[in-house]
Design a protein around this motif. Structure first.
Motif, PDB file in Angstrom:
ATOM      1  N   ASN A   1      10.184 -11.688  -0.617  1.00  0.00           N
ATOM      2  CA  ASN A   1      10.748 -11.936  -1.949  1.00  0.00           C
ATOM      3  C   ASN A   1       9.890 -11.359  -3.074  1.00  0.00           C
ATOM      4  O   ASN A   1       9.647 -12.008  -4.097  1.00  0.00           O
ATOM      5  CB  ASN A   1      10.909 -13.443  -2.186  1.00  0.00           C
ATOM      6  N   PHE A   2       9.432 -10.137  -2.850  1.00  0.00           N
ATOM      7  CA  PHE A   2       8.479  -9.528  -3.785  1.00  0.00           C
ATOM      8  C   PHE A   2       9.019  -9.468  -5.217  1.00  0.00           C
ATOM      9  O   PHE A   2       8.347  -9.861  -6.168  1.00  0.00           O
ATOM     10  CB  PHE A   2       8.116  -8.120  -3.284  1.00  0.00           C
ATOM     11  N   GLN A   3      10.263  -8.985  -5.371  1.00  0.00           N
ATOM     12  CA  GLN A   3      10.794  -8.834  -6.738  1.00  0.00           C
ATOM     13  C   GLN A   3      10.975 -10.191  -7.397  1.00  0.00           C
ATOM     14  O   GLN A   3      10.715 -10.351  -8.602  1.00  0.00           O
ATOM     15  CB  GLN A   3      12.107  -8.045  -6.723  1.00  0.00           C
TER      16      GLN A   3
ATOM     17  N   MET B   1      -2.309  -6.192  -7.390  1.00  0.00           N
ATOM     18  CA  MET B   1      -1.683  -5.410  -6.323  1.00  0.00           C
ATOM     19  C   MET B   1      -2.682  -4.407  -5.744  1.00  0.00           C
ATOM     20  O   MET B   1      -2.754  -4.219  -4.526  1.00  0.00           O
ATOM     21  CB  MET B   1      -0.450  -4.698  -6.873  1.00  0.00           C
ATOM     22  N   ILE B   2      -3.472  -3.789  -6.610  1.00  0.00           N
ATOM     23  CA  ILE B   2      -4.480  -2.840  -6.123  1.00  0.00           C
ATOM     24  C   ILE B   2      -5.538  -3.572  -5.289  1.00  0.00           C
ATOM     25  O   ILE B   2      -6.019  -3.042  -4.277  1.00  0.00           O
ATOM     26  CB  ILE B   2      -5.143  -2.091  -7.312  1.00  0.00           C
TER      27      ILE B   2
ATOM     28  N   GLU C   1      10.853   2.768   4.045  1.00  0.00           N
ATOM     29  CA  GLU C   1      11.857   1.734   4.257  1.00  0.00           C
ATOM     30  C   GLU C   1      11.248   0.529   4.978  1.00  0.00           C
ATOM     31  O   GLU C   1      11.523  -0.628   4.625  1.00  0.00           O
ATOM     32  CB  GLU C   1      13.022   2.314   5.067  1.00  0.00           C
ATOM     33  N   ALA C   2      10.420   0.812   5.959  1.00  0.00           N
ATOM     34  CA  ALA C   2       9.779  -0.283   6.706  1.00  0.00           C
ATOM     35  C   ALA C   2       8.913  -1.127   5.767  1.00  0.00           C
ATOM     36  O   ALA C   2       8.924  -2.364   5.824  1.00  0.00           O
ATOM     37  CB  ALA C   2       8.929   0.301   7.845  1.00  0.00           C
ATOM     38  N   GLY C   3       8.179  -0.448   4.883  1.00  0.00           N
ATOM     39  CA  GLY C   3       7.331  -1.174   3.933  1.00  0.00           C
ATOM     40  C   GLY C   3       8.155  -1.992   2.941  1.00  0.00           C
ATOM     41  O   GLY C   3       7.851  -3.159   2.671  1.00  0.00           O
ATOM     42  N   LEU C   4       9.215  -1.367   2.402  1.00  0.00           N
ATOM     43  CA  LEU C   4      10.044  -2.071   1.410  1.00  0.00           C
ATOM     44  C   LEU C   4      10.745  -3.287   2.018  1.00  0.00           C
ATOM     45  O   LEU C   4      10.872  -4.327   1.362  1.00  0.00           O
ATOM     46  CB  LEU C   4      11.087  -1.104   0.821  1.00  0.00           C
ATOM     47  N   LYS C   5      11.170  -3.137   3.286  1.00  0.00           N
ATOM     48  CA  LYS C   5      11.830  -4.279   3.958  1.00  0.00           C
ATOM     49  C   LYS C   5      10.855  -5.453   4.038  1.00  0.00           C
ATOM     50  O   LYS C   5      11.238  -6.611   3.854  1.00  0.00           O
ATOM     51  CB  LYS C   5      12.262  -3.878   5.380  1.00  0.00           C
ATOM     52  N   THR C   6       9.605  -5.135   4.301  1.00  0.00           N
ATOM     53  CA  THR C   6       8.599  -6.204   4.382  1.00  0.00           C
ATOM     54  C   THR C   6       8.417  -6.861   3.020  1.00  0.00           C
ATOM     55  O   THR C   6       8.371  -8.093   2.909  1.00  0.00           O
ATOM     56  CB  THR C   6       7.254  -5.631   4.890  1.00  0.00           C
ATOM     57  N   LEU C   7       8.344  -6.040   1.962  1.00  0.00           N
ATOM     58  CA  LEU C   7       8.214  -6.625   0.615  1.00  0.00           C
ATOM     59  C   LEU C   7       9.416  -7.516   0.303  1.00  0.00           C
ATOM     60  O   LEU C   7       9.262  -8.611  -0.234  1.00  0.00           O
ATOM     61  CB  LEU C   7       8.093  -5.522  -0.450  1.00  0.00           C
TER      62      LEU C   7
END
Ligand SMILES: NC(=O)C1=CN([C@@H]2O[C@H](COP(=O)(O)OP(=O)(O)OC[C@H]3O[C@@H](n4cnc5c(N)ncnc54)[C@H](O)[C@@H]3O)[C@@H](O)[C@H]2O)C=CC1
Ligand SMILES: O=C(O)[C@@H]1CCC=N1
Length: 273
Positions: free
Chosen positions: A248-250, A183-184, A238-244
């Motif tokens: 299907n990041f999780q 991730m880094i 929120e914008a970043g999390l929506k993209t993740l």
């Protein structure tokens, strides 16, 4: 500590542990012996870096030690036990770092009832921050476990677990540093794409990670609540999390940990013969 520890295998994990052990005074460097198959240069490198003993004669290294750490790849376990079984005594302890390989298999390959303890460290051992899981085999007493935990505490924390959970904890704490690094690496790609100065960005990323670890350790809030506290409605996070979520990041993370766990079991199936 008055134990002599032999490493059978002198690769990256052996070095990370040796680096961690020798950085503090729990185990004097002269009580650590590294041995490998044939790579003399590698042993010379470890001896000059960490002032440990090395011995190309595996029989001598084993005979001179109380604790023998198996640090070869899982595929090499059968060959290794065939080679060493005649030299192993019951007053010694075998510690295996090998992903997947069970204590039961190693015990079955020896001619003696020598205690076998399986541990799963991670490479943060090199800086004393491994999260090492520990589980004992059928000839292991509480004293054996306590001794191995004390040795492993020289490279970080230790946690006793049931052996049936070892594959999952291998994913969660043995392999997972690689997932965090991955991730880094992606964040470093962003830094390069944006033309940011990595010398400014990297300390910021590291400090942020330390802060996250510290918050997880000390805050009463769950990770979900901690996340929500950063996420203003209609804001940047929120914008970043929506993209993740759209990627299907999780799901990817859970799948990654499942595949890692399954691979540990597969190594056992493939190499315990
Ligand atoms: N690298 C990591 O982050 C972690 C690795 N492990 C486990 O540690 C073990 C070693 O992994 P690495 O150090 O990454 O592998 P590596 O490939 O860097 O080192 C293994 C070494 O063992 C030597 N070797 C093979 N057979 C031998 C024998 N019979 N006697 C003496 N030496 C022998 C090889 O020559 C090689 O130098 C693996 O079983 C792995 O599952 C466990 C936790 C974390
Ligand atoms: O990748 C591997 O198989 C080893 C085990 C845990 C970390 N590295």
């Amino acid at each position: 500590m008055n134990q002599t520890i032999a490493f059978l295998g002198a690769g990256s994990m052996a070095e990370a542990i040796i680096a961690g052990m020798t950085a503090n005074s729990v185990i004097p460097a002269q009580q650590i012996i590294a041995t490998n198959n044939s790579n003399k240069e590698r042993l010379a490198e470890l001896s000059s870096k960490y002032h440990i003993q090395t011995n190309q004669n595996k029989q001598e290294a084993i005979t001179d030690s109380n604790v023998i750490i198996l640090a070869m790849k899982p595929k090499d376990i059968k060959k290794a036990t065939d080679e060493i079984k005649g030299w192993i005594r019951e007053d010694q302890i075998i510690v295996s770092l090998l992903a997947g390989i069970s204590t039961n298999f190693i015990e079955s390959q020896l001619d003696t009832n020598t205690p076998v303890i399986r541990v799963m460290p991670n490479t943060s051992a090199a800086i004393g921050l491994s999260a090492t899981t520990v589980t004992g085999g059928k000839f292991t007493t509480a004293d054996h476990l306590a001794l191995v935990e004390t040795i492993m505490q020289s490279i970080g924390t230790t946690t006793l677990i049931e052996e049936e959970d070892m594959d999952a904890f291998t994913a969660l704490a043995g392999s997972s540093p690689a997932f965090y690094y991955y991730m880094i690496e992606a964040m470093e790609r962003f830094v390069a794409d944006k033309g940011l100065d990595i010398d400014i960005a990297k300390p910021l990323m590291i400090q942020t990670l330390k802060g996250v670890a510290g918050m997880l350790e000390t805050s009463p809030d769950s990770p979900g609540v901690l996340r929500q506290k950063i996420t203003s409605p209609g804001g940047t996070t929120e914008a970043g999390l929506k993209t993740l979520a759209s990627h299907n990041f999780q799901h990817a993370v859970v799948d990654c940990l499942n595949q890692t766990t399954d691979k540990s079991a597969e190594l056992r199936k493939n190499f315990e013969k």
